[in-house]
Design a protein around this motif. Structure first.
Motif, PDB file in Angstrom:
ATOM      1  N   LEU A  72      33.242  44.267  24.403  1.00 44.13           N
ATOM      2  CA  LEU A  72      33.111  45.416  23.512  1.00 44.13           C
ATOM      3  C   LEU A  72      31.692  45.971  23.542  1.00 44.13           C
ATOM      4  CD1 LEU A  72      34.203  47.297  21.295  1.00 44.13           C
ATOM      5  CD2 LEU A  72      33.618  45.525  19.640  1.00 44.13           C
ATOM      6  N   ALA A  73      30.701  45.090  23.476  1.00 46.79           N
ATOM      7  CA  ALA A  73      29.315  45.536  23.504  1.00 46.79           C
ATOM      8  C   ALA A  73      28.986  46.229  24.828  1.00 46.79           C
ATOM      9  CB  ALA A  73      28.380  44.339  23.277  1.00 46.79           C
ATOM     10  N   ALA A  75      31.109  47.797  26.799  1.00 43.86           N
ATOM     11  CA  ALA A  75      31.811  49.086  26.835  1.00 43.86           C
ATOM     12  C   ALA A  75      31.079  50.114  25.971  1.00 43.86           C
ATOM     13  CB  ALA A  75      33.250  48.917  26.362  1.00 43.86           C
ATOM     14  N   ARG A  76      30.586  49.689  24.819  1.00 41.64           N
ATOM     15  CA  ARG A  76      29.821  50.604  23.960  1.00 41.64           C
ATOM     16  C   ARG A  76      28.552  51.055  24.667  1.00 41.64           C
ATOM     17  NH1 ARG A  76      30.493  47.590  18.160  1.00 41.64           N
ATOM     18  NH2 ARG A  76      32.464  48.596  17.608  1.00 41.64           N
ATOM     19  N   GLU A  77      27.854  50.118  25.293  1.00 41.42           N
ATOM     20  CA  GLU A  77      26.603  50.438  25.980  1.00 41.42           C
ATOM     21  C   GLU A  77      26.840  51.403  27.146  1.00 41.42           C
ATOM     22  OE1 GLU A  77      23.311  47.990  28.515  1.00 41.42           O
ATOM     23  OE2 GLU A  77      24.076  47.047  26.688  1.00 41.42           O
ATOM     24  N   ALA A  78      27.987  51.266  27.809  1.00 43.75           N
ATOM     25  CA  ALA A  78      28.298  52.128  28.942  1.00 43.75           C
ATOM     26  C   ALA A  78      28.871  53.472  28.507  1.00 43.75           C
ATOM     27  CB  ALA A  78      29.290  51.428  29.871  1.00 43.75           C
ATOM     28  N   GLY A  79      29.086  53.638  27.193  1.00 41.01           N
ATOM     29  CA  GLY A  79      29.622  54.898  26.688  1.00 41.01           C
ATOM     30  C   GLY A  79      31.103  55.074  26.941  1.00 41.01           C
ATOM     31  N   GLN A  80      31.830  53.977  27.053  1.00 36.51           N
ATOM     32  CA  GLN A  80      33.254  54.040  27.351  1.00 36.51           C
ATOM     33  C   GLN A  80      34.124  54.058  26.099  1.00 36.51           C
ATOM     34  OE1 GLN A  80      33.527  50.538  29.771  1.00 36.51           O
ATOM     35  NE2 GLN A  80      33.166  51.671  31.657  1.00 36.51           N
TER      36      GLN A  80
END
Length: 121
Positions: A72-73, A75-80
């Motif tokens: 989750l972290a 994916a959030r960092e990658a802007g997904q």
């Protein structure tokens, strides 16, 4: 003649309906059906009321909580991941520095070269 044909048709359809009904009869006793119903209830396969519809399927996860949180972290960092209605559906950001006019010119050149299908299709 028509009456004879109708009588034969009725008798044949009556025999066919009886055969179908005999084939549909279960070999289970009432007690066996009730036992199967109680087993299905205990396994959570039968819902009760509107709150439990459809019955929840319980599955075992192969990932630990820490692995899921790490994904989750990332994916959030990658802007997904989008939040709210503003970012739905999520559209991947392109890394192009071209202007709209430049992209249109590239498309025109591509089509002028005899290519009739979009690039990458």
């Amino acid at each position: 003649m028509k009456i004879a044909i109708a009588a034969v048709m009725i008798s044949v359809s009556s025999l066919a309906a009886g055969a179908v009904q005999a084939a549909d009869q279960s070999t289970l006793t009432r007690a066996q059906v009730i036992a199967e119903m109680h087993e299905a209830k205990s396994m959570g396969l039968i819902s009760h009321g509107e709150q439990a519809y459809p019955p929840a399927v319980v599955t075992e996860s192969v990932k630990s909580r820490d692995q899921v949180l790490a994904e989750l972290a990332a994916a959030r960092e990658a802007g997904q991941i989008s939040a709210g209605a503003v970012g739905y559906p999520h559209v991947a950001q392109s890394e192009s520095n071209l202007t709209r006019a430049q992209v249109r010119a590239e498309l025109f050149d591509y089509l002028a070269a005899g290519n009739h299908t979009p690039a990458g299709a």
